[in-house]
Design an enzyme around this catalytic site. Structure first.
Site, short mmCIF file in Angstrom:
data_model
loop_
_atom_site.label_atom_id
_atom_site.label_comp_id
_atom_site.label_asym_id
_atom_site.label_seq_id
_atom_site.Cartn_x
_atom_site.Cartn_y
_atom_site.Cartn_z
N GLY A 1 52.70 36.68 32.13
CA GLY A 1 52.20 37.74 32.74
C GLY A 1 53.03 38.52 33.65
N HIS A 2 54.05 37.76 34.31
CA HIS A 2 54.90 38.73 34.90
C HIS A 2 55.90 39.27 33.92
CE1 HIS A 2 54.62 35.11 37.81
NE2 HIS A 2 54.51 35.87 38.47
P1 AMP Z 1 52.67 36.61 41.68
O1 AMP Z 1 54.22 35.86 41.45
O2 AMP Z 1 51.60 35.64 41.31
O3 AMP Z 1 52.60 37.14 43.29
O4 AMP Z 1 52.43 37.90 40.80
C1 AMP Z 1 53.41 38.83 40.83
C2 AMP Z 1 52.70 40.00 39.85
O5 AMP Z 1 52.17 39.48 38.58
C3 AMP Z 1 51.46 40.51 40.73
O6 AMP Z 1 51.49 41.89 40.46
C4 AMP Z 1 50.38 39.95 39.60
O7 AMP Z 1 49.13 40.48 39.95
C5 AMP Z 1 51.10 39.94 38.32
N1 AMP Z 1 50.44 38.68 37.25
C6 AMP Z 1 50.22 37.41 37.88
N2 AMP Z 1 49.62 36.68 36.67
C7 AMP Z 1 49.53 37.81 35.99
C8 AMP Z 1 48.83 37.61 34.82
N3 AMP Z 1 48.30 36.67 34.16
N4 AMP Z 1 48.50 38.94 33.81
C9 AMP Z 1 49.14 40.22 34.44
N5 AMP Z 1 49.59 40.27 35.57
C10 AMP Z 1 50.08 39.11 36.29
#
Ligand code: AMP
Length: 295
Positions: A43-44
């Site tokens: 996702g990242h």
């Molecule tokens: P986090 O590290 O969980 O704070 O996420 C950092 C960024 O990655 C944020 O903009 C999230 O929305 C995005 N993100 C996390 N998981 C996913 C995913 N499965 N698909 C797309 N973007 C994601």
């Protein structure tokens, strides 16, 4: 093999980062930024990919931050146990041609401590509903850290995932309301084969829970099918809640809202989003899907 010109730089100081960004801007580079809390997954990586696509000049520097932001965690939440995998993350980012990794300590972001920090509070209409209702203070933590990171990194463009749909709206508000000169790009949810939205928190799941977790998205799809076939929304939501409970979830909320502002849909609203937050034992999962109905 990368040559030293392309090697990723890792910086933990805001001052050093500012100097580097200033230099790049003087050289005519635009800055793309992806803030994360680390423990990186596909996702990242899709956010990085989207940032790269944004550039058609070859004059783009890609900056990623890894910071587990204490301000956005509630007292009983998982700040201490949140997965921290900085070595693996650093390798992945370097392999993905990231130019700069910013890894500040909390003292760099909140120099006078968390309690003394000025905060950015989203309007209650967006900040205190759904996630904000179940995680009080969460969006103030998010908006504050994103504002600070934007001020340090000074990006031209920043990418955020639709996985955190409400967070995306909060950040769009932040940028518009505080007139921050950053273009926000949203990136679709990346899912596992069974539909589970990728998340760093998925690794809290036991094997049995992981096998069950894909049902969250299945139930969300059933909800959307019901609503699109004309089932009354409240009835469809009750049915989905029951379906989730039958699959071992404890539901925080299941809702159908307007895509634009997460308001309760009124007659004529046809761009909708179904959102869910539910627990599998001690792990809290969120998901959402946008859809359109004939108004
Ligand atoms: P986090 O590290 O969980 O704070 O996420 C950092 C960024 O990655 C944020 O903009 C999230 O929305 C995005 N993100 C996390 N998981 C996913 C995913 N499965 N698909 C797309 N973007 C994601």
């Amino acid at each position: 093999m990368m040559n030293s010109e392309n090697a990723m730089i890792t910086i933990d100081s805001s001052t050093v980062l500012r100097d580097r960004i200033k230099l790049w801007k003087q050289e005519g580079y635009r800055i793309a930024f992806v803030p994360t809390m680390g423990n990186l997954h596909a996702g990242h990586l899709s956010l990085l990919e989207r940032c790269r696509q944004h550039d058609n000049t070859g004059k783009l520097k890609l900056v990623v931050s890894i910071f587990v932001n204490p301000m956005q965690f509630g007292e009983n939440e998982d700040f201490d146990s949140y997965p921290r995998t900085i070595d693996a993350d650093t390798r992945v980012l370097a392999e993905n041609n990231v130019d700069l990794l910013f890894v500040p300590q909390a003292t760099e972001i909140y120099p006078d401590g968390l309690q003394a920090a000025t905060r950015v509070m989203p309007a209650p209409l967006i900040g205190d509903i759904l996630e904000g209702e179940h995680r009080p203070g969460f969006f103030t933590g998010v908006a504050t850290v994103v504002a600070i990171l934007f001020n340090i990194v000074q990006p031209d463009v920043a990418c955020f995932g639709e996985k955190d749909y409400q967070q995306l709206l909060v950040i769009r508000h932040l940028v518009a309301d505080l007139a921050l000169p950053v273009e926000i790009i949203s990136v679709p949810i990346v899912r596992e084969a069974d539909g589970l939205a990728m998340s760093s928190r998925n690794q809290y799941l036991s094997e049995a829970e992981r096998a069950q977790a894909g049902k969250l998205n299945v139930c969300l799809q059933h909800l959307i099918e019901d609503v699109m076939q004309g089932t009354e929304t409240n009835f469809a939501v009750i049915h989905t809640t029951q379906e989730l409970e039958a699959n071992d979830f404890t539901v925080d909320y299941v809702v159908i809202r307007r895509q634009s502002d997460l308001g309760v849909p009124e007659p004529g609203d046809n761009q909708l989003v179904a959102l869910v937050a539910a627990w599998l034992d001690g792990t809290r999962l969120i998901d959402n899907m946008c859809f359109e109905i004939n108004a």
